[in-house]
Design a protein around this motif. Structure first.
Motif, short mmCIF file in Angstrom:
data_model
loop_
_atom_site.label_atom_id
_atom_site.label_comp_id
_atom_site.label_asym_id
_atom_site.label_seq_id
_atom_site.Cartn_x
_atom_site.Cartn_y
_atom_site.Cartn_z
N UNK A 59 51.06 99.22 -78.95
CA UNK A 59 51.64 100.13 -77.96
C UNK A 59 50.90 101.48 -77.96
N UNK A 60 50.56 101.95 -79.15
CA UNK A 60 49.80 103.20 -79.25
C UNK A 60 48.46 103.07 -78.54
N UNK A 61 47.73 102.00 -78.84
CA UNK A 61 46.41 101.82 -78.23
C UNK A 61 46.51 101.67 -76.72
N UNK A 62 47.53 100.98 -76.24
CA UNK A 62 47.69 100.79 -74.80
C UNK A 62 47.97 102.13 -74.11
N UNK A 63 48.79 102.97 -74.77
CA UNK A 63 49.07 104.29 -74.21
C UNK A 63 47.83 105.15 -74.14
N UNK A 64 46.99 105.08 -75.16
CA UNK A 64 45.75 105.84 -75.16
C UNK A 64 44.77 105.30 -74.12
N UNK A 65 44.77 103.98 -73.94
CA UNK A 65 43.90 103.39 -72.91
C UNK A 65 44.25 103.94 -71.54
N UNK A 66 45.55 104.03 -71.25
CA UNK A 66 45.97 104.55 -69.95
C UNK A 66 45.58 106.01 -69.78
N UNK A 67 45.76 106.80 -70.83
CA UNK A 67 45.40 108.22 -70.74
C UNK A 67 43.91 108.40 -70.50
N UNK A 68 43.10 107.66 -71.24
CA UNK A 68 41.65 107.78 -71.04
C UNK A 68 41.24 107.30 -69.65
N UNK A 103 63.32 103.31 -63.11
CA UNK A 103 63.05 102.65 -61.84
C UNK A 103 63.51 103.52 -60.67
N UNK A 104 64.56 104.31 -60.89
CA UNK A 104 65.06 105.19 -59.83
C UNK A 104 64.43 106.58 -59.91
N UNK A 105 64.11 107.03 -61.14
CA UNK A 105 63.56 108.38 -61.32
C UNK A 105 62.35 108.31 -62.24
N UNK A 106 61.21 107.81 -61.75
CA UNK A 106 60.05 107.57 -62.62
C UNK A 106 59.42 108.82 -63.21
N UNK A 107 59.64 109.99 -62.61
CA UNK A 107 59.00 111.21 -63.11
C UNK A 107 59.88 112.00 -64.06
N UNK A 108 61.09 111.52 -64.34
CA UNK A 108 62.02 112.24 -65.21
C UNK A 108 62.28 111.46 -66.49
N UNK A 109 62.28 112.18 -67.62
CA UNK A 109 62.64 111.56 -68.89
C UNK A 109 64.14 111.32 -68.88
N UNK A 110 64.56 110.10 -69.11
CA UNK A 110 65.97 109.74 -69.03
C UNK A 110 66.80 110.52 -70.04
N UNK A 111 67.97 110.96 -69.61
CA UNK A 111 68.90 111.63 -70.51
C UNK A 111 69.35 110.70 -71.63
N UNK A 112 69.26 109.40 -71.41
CA UNK A 112 69.66 108.44 -72.44
C UNK A 112 68.83 108.57 -73.71
N UNK A 113 67.64 109.16 -73.60
CA UNK A 113 66.73 109.27 -74.75
C UNK A 113 66.96 110.53 -75.58
N UNK A 114 67.87 111.39 -75.16
CA UNK A 114 68.01 112.71 -75.78
C UNK A 114 68.29 112.63 -77.28
N UNK A 115 69.10 111.67 -77.69
CA UNK A 115 69.51 111.58 -79.10
C UNK A 115 68.61 110.67 -79.93
N UNK A 116 67.58 110.07 -79.31
CA UNK A 116 66.75 109.09 -80.03
C UNK A 116 65.93 109.73 -81.16
N UNK A 137 53.84 109.73 -64.81
CA UNK A 137 54.19 109.74 -63.39
C UNK A 137 54.32 111.16 -62.84
N UNK A 138 54.58 112.11 -63.73
CA UNK A 138 54.67 113.51 -63.31
C UNK A 138 53.32 114.20 -63.37
N UNK A 139 52.26 113.45 -63.74
CA UNK A 139 50.92 114.03 -63.82
C UNK A 139 50.63 114.77 -65.11
N UNK A 140 51.51 114.64 -66.10
CA UNK A 140 51.33 115.35 -67.37
C UNK A 140 50.64 114.42 -68.38
N UNK A 141 49.42 114.05 -68.04
CA UNK A 141 48.68 113.03 -68.80
C UNK A 141 48.36 113.49 -70.21
N UNK A 142 47.96 114.76 -70.36
CA UNK A 142 47.59 115.26 -71.69
C UNK A 142 48.78 115.22 -72.65
#
Length: 327
Positions: free
Chosen positions: A240-249, A171-184, A213-218
């Motif tokens: 969730x997979x299908x919804x993500x692909x819908x947005x990309x297309x 919500x504060x940094x929409x174009x950055x991958x959160x550091x919280x995800x590093x170990x996931x 949000x950073x324009x890296x759609x591919x």
């Protein structure tokens, strides 16, 4: 057995002990294990008498014997499963109305569950999800902070925690991958089965949100394409997979393919009874098919779901869709 009129799922010391007896065969077997772990300083009969007294304490603090019981056995598998169900965002717990979810969490937030590490952990995660659904990010952060102190030994809980923190960070940094995800990614390697499918799809969704949000759609589309999509894959993950692909297309201007994926996302969610997820997929249909009768119908159905669930976040997304700005 539970007392007359008592709900067998209600978290009392009697229910807890019933679960242990079911797992270990008898109350005497539970007592023998406790005696052995404490060097046989107390005889089995004394321990079982104490446990019978503990049964009568209902949801009052368990004192010395409640603490020893929880440290020895943890929570019974059935109780642990119920708590994980409430604390996992991809479970159907989020398909219940927010006020009802709140009541259920409050019911379970008492001894013995509230006196166990696992109980406090999953109840904190459940409260964080409810706060997010109610659009109360500060309260969600408080509950995630509590969970962070308890999640070190549970990979699934650590991932849930990281995904919650990432959502707040976005919500504060929409174009950055959160550091919280590093170990996931490493944590995901230790999990298998339906929960792993769902957690992996949610992780990809969080990363893709920042990439999009950073324009890296591919890159975001490739992450979704790499997710499993078979009949054995959990429908939540497939949606969730299908919804993500819908947005990309959609972002690539391929509206026909985007609509196919958006409809598929709604179907997968609906087939598994994930009504909240279905509403989110319907909002993707609204985005892709804007200005058509299908979009109007999809928005009406999504709003009906949001109102039935009393879900402030989902309602805000419907409002944004009505204004032509689906988040």
């Amino acid at each position: 057995m539970p007392a007359r009129g008592q709900n067998s799922g209600q978290p009392t010391w009697a229910v807890y002990l019933d679960g242990l007896v079911e797992e270990h065969g008898s109350l005497a077997a539970v007592g023998e294990r406790m005696a052995a772990l404490h060097g046989w300083r107390e005889d089995v009969d004394s321990i079982t008498r104490a446990l019978r007294r503990l049964r009568l304490r209902g949801s009052l603090p368990g004192g010395k014997w409640g603490d020893r019981l929880l440290r020895t056995f943890g929570l019974p598998a059935s109780v642990d499963a119920r708590l994980r169900f409430m604390g996992s965002y991809h479970s159907r717990f989020v398909d219940l109305p927010v006020p009802l979810c709140t009541d259920l969490v409050q019911l379970w937030d008492r001894p013995p569950t509230s006196e166990s590490r696992g109980g406090r952990l999953w109840l904190s995660l459940a409260r964080a999800t409810l706060a997010l659904r109610a659009r109360q990010p500060d309260e969600a952060a408080t509950h995630l902070s509590t969970a962070k102190q308890l999640a070190s030994e549970d990979p699934a809980a650590q991932i849930e925690l990281a995904l919650g923190e990432s959502l707040l960070d976005s919500r504060a940094r929409p174009t950055s991958v959160s550091a919280a995800l590093a170990h996931v990614p490493a944590l995901l390697q230790s999990l298998t089965g339906p929960d792993a499918d769902c957690l992996r799809a949610r992780y990809v969704g969080q990363v893709s949100h920042a990439l999009n949000h950073a324009g890296r759609i591919d890159e975001a589309e490739a992450l979704h394409l790499a997710l499993p999509d078979t009949v054995a894959t959990h429908p939540f993950a497939r949606s969730r997979r299908a919804n993500g692909l819908a947005y990309a297309r959609f972002r690539h201007g391929d509206l026909a393919a985007a609509l196919v994926h958006a409809r598929l996302a709604a179907r997968h969610a609906g087939d598994a009874g994930h009504v909240r997820l279905r509403a989110m997929a319907l909002l993707m249909v609204v985005r892709v098919a804007a200005g058509t009768a299908e979009a109007d119908d999809a928005l009406t159905r999504a709003r009906t779901i949001a109102q039935a669930l009393e879900d402030a976040t989902l309602l805000s997304r419907c409002d944004a869709a009505l204004r032509g700005r689906v988040p």
